[in-house]
Design a protein around this motif. Structure first.
Motif, PDB file in Angstrom:
ATOM      1  N   UNK A 210      -8.019  19.287 -18.528  1.00  0.00           N
ATOM      2  CA  UNK A 210      -7.473  17.189 -17.702  1.00  0.00           C
ATOM      3  C   UNK A 210      -6.822  18.046 -16.281  1.00  0.00           C
ATOM      4  N   UNK A 211      -6.717  17.535 -15.295  1.00  0.00           N
ATOM      5  CA  UNK A 211      -5.735  17.342 -14.525  1.00  0.00           C
ATOM      6  C   UNK A 211      -5.581  16.231 -13.776  1.00  0.00           C
ATOM      7  N   UNK A 212      -4.399  15.550 -13.676  1.00  0.00           N
ATOM      8  CA  UNK A 212      -4.035  14.387 -13.577  1.00  0.00           C
ATOM      9  C   UNK A 212      -4.757  14.291 -11.559  1.00  0.00           C
ATOM     10  N   UNK A 213      -5.189  12.859 -11.487  1.00  0.00           N
ATOM     11  CA  UNK A 213      -5.321  12.318 -10.083  1.00  0.00           C
ATOM     12  C   UNK A 213      -6.479  13.474  -9.392  1.00  0.00           C
ATOM     13  N   UNK A 246     -11.393  22.868 -13.323  1.00  0.00           N
ATOM     14  CA  UNK A 246     -10.790  23.617 -13.784  1.00  0.00           C
ATOM     15  C   UNK A 246     -11.531  23.893 -14.718  1.00  0.00           C
ATOM     16  N   UNK A 247     -11.821  25.445 -14.984  1.00  0.00           N
ATOM     17  CA  UNK A 247     -12.104  25.683 -16.533  1.00  0.00           C
ATOM     18  C   UNK A 247     -13.954  25.890 -16.186  1.00  0.00           C
ATOM     19  N   UNK A 248     -14.468  24.704 -15.958  1.00  0.00           N
ATOM     20  CA  UNK A 248     -15.499  24.236 -15.557  1.00  0.00           C
ATOM     21  C   UNK A 248     -17.317  25.466 -15.747  1.00  0.00           C
ATOM     22  N   UNK A 319     -21.817  11.348  -3.744  1.00  0.00           N
ATOM     23  CA  UNK A 319     -20.878  12.630  -3.038  1.00  0.00           C
ATOM     24  C   UNK A 319     -19.557  12.772  -2.444  1.00  0.00           C
ATOM     25  N   UNK A 320     -18.769  13.411  -2.224  1.00  0.00           N
ATOM     26  CA  UNK A 320     -17.254  13.560  -2.036  1.00  0.00           C
ATOM     27  C   UNK A 320     -16.308  14.465  -2.177  1.00  0.00           C
ATOM     28  N   UNK A 321     -14.891  14.277  -1.531  1.00  0.00           N
ATOM     29  CA  UNK A 321     -14.635  16.153  -1.969  1.00  0.00           C
ATOM     30  C   UNK A 321     -14.472  16.756  -3.226  1.00  0.00           C
ATOM     31  N   UNK A 322     -14.084  18.016  -3.225  1.00  0.00           N
ATOM     32  CA  UNK A 322     -14.190  19.305  -4.228  1.00  0.00           C
ATOM     33  C   UNK A 322     -12.407  18.535  -4.628  1.00  0.00           C
ATOM     34  N   UNK A 323     -11.520  18.940  -5.806  1.00  0.00           N
ATOM     35  CA  UNK A 323     -10.324  18.014  -5.963  1.00  0.00           C
ATOM     36  C   UNK A 323      -9.723  19.325  -6.013  1.00  0.00           C
TER      37      UNK A 323
END
Length: 323
Positions: A210-213, A246-248, A319-323
């Motif tokens: 988990x990463x906020x936003x 992250x960690x996916x 579809x959209x942007x990478x975090x």
């Protein structure tokens, strides 16, 4: 002009004529009047956007991104570039912010530099970087690209490869820093069946830290599990998606290993895609088996449009942007 560039000023101190009581005649163009000694308008120096293609052994790095008191790939590369280009600092934008211990053979980043400096340094930049950078980082190419190019937001996809050895006696000792050694035999057919169910647009929250936003909506474009054709017998997991959280990758591979061992059904990893938070029962495999192998980009005339699309946060249907 970019953040990494400074305005160039000339001239001396301005002349204060207010004490004379006289106003100079207006300039013919009707603009501000200039007297000898006045400062001219700031001149913006043209910039060049430079793309770097690089690789690194992530063993001794705390990941890509700069961290205080930690050795990172970005930190080493920015210091080397600033030293060679004789700039106060260089700011890099990267395609994939790899975690600690993760390697790369096809990482991409970009930076902006004054054209005058680039013209002086471009011919010898790679050779000088090879002499300044530590041995576990190497830049393979450096070239000027369109100003619309953004290493992160212009990317169409990232391709990662994770290698596993399930040989009874253990993997090749010369490759132990790049291949996960697994003591139990794995069924690659079952793993492939599970991987196929993961392909498509999904919320990968169950497999992400988990990463906020940050969004966990991703489009998995390609996911295969095969044994290498060479004598190593290594299992090669190849994943390609528009972006990874992250960690996916390491979580997905960990889930597939439980399937390959026969402890979970092939349908289990895909069943977790309905979750909206991290699944605690998904193991995260070690980072050293993971390599960022390649990043794909559209043609130059589509770069701006791609960046505009990927800067928008995604939902589960758009579809959209990478975090």
């Amino acid at each position: 002009m970019t953040d990494a560039m400074a305005d160039v000023y000339g001239g001396g101190p301005s002349l204060d004529v207010s004490h004379s009581g006289e106003s100079p005649e207006p300039s013919p163009a009707g603009g501000p009047d200039r007297l000898p000694g006045d400062n001219p308008e700031p001149v913006e120096e043209a910039s060049a956007r430079v793309r770097l293609d690089l690789g690194y052994d992530g063993t001794d790095f705390s990941g890509w991104a700069v961290q205080r008191d930690r050795r990172t790939v970005q930190g080493e590369l920015q210091r080397a570039l600033a030293q060679i280009l004789r700039l106060p600092s260089v700011a890099l934008t990267v395609a994939g912010r790899t975690d600690a211990g993760v390697h790369a053979t096809g990482q991409v980043c970009h930076f902006d530099v004054p054209e005058t400096i680039w013209s002086e340094q471009q011919a010898m930049l790679l050779r000088r970087l090879g002499g300044v950078l530590p041995a576990d980082v190497r830049v393979h190419s450096a070239r000027v690209v369109s100003a619309d190019f953004d290493a992160r937001f212009s990317a169409l996809w990232r391709r990662y490869v994770y290698r596993i050895s399930d040989r009874p006696g253990g993997g090749d000792p010369l490759r132990r820093g790049f291949v996960l050694s697994w003591r139990r035999e794995l069924d690659t057919d079952l793993m492939q069946a599970a991987a196929t169910e993961i392909i498509g647009l999904h919320d990968f929250s169950a497999f992400c830290k988990f990463r906020p936003e940050a969004t966990s909506i991703r489009t998995m474009q390609h996911f295969t599990v095969q044994r290498a054709a060479d004598d190593s017998g290594e299992i090669v997991c190849e994943l390609r998606a528009d972006a990874f959280c992250h960690s996916m990758v390491r979580s997905l591979v960990g889930a597939l290993i439980t399937v390959g061992e026969g402890r979970r059904a092939p349908e289990w990893p895909a069943s977790l895609l309905s979750r909206s938070s991290r699944a605690d029962d998904v193991p995260v495999v070690a980072p050293h088996g993971l390599v960022l192998a390649e990043v794909g980009y559209p043609p130059d005339d589509e770069l701006a449009a791609r960046s505009a699309v990927t800067r928008n946060r995604r939902d589960a249907t758009t579809p959209g942007c990478p975090a």
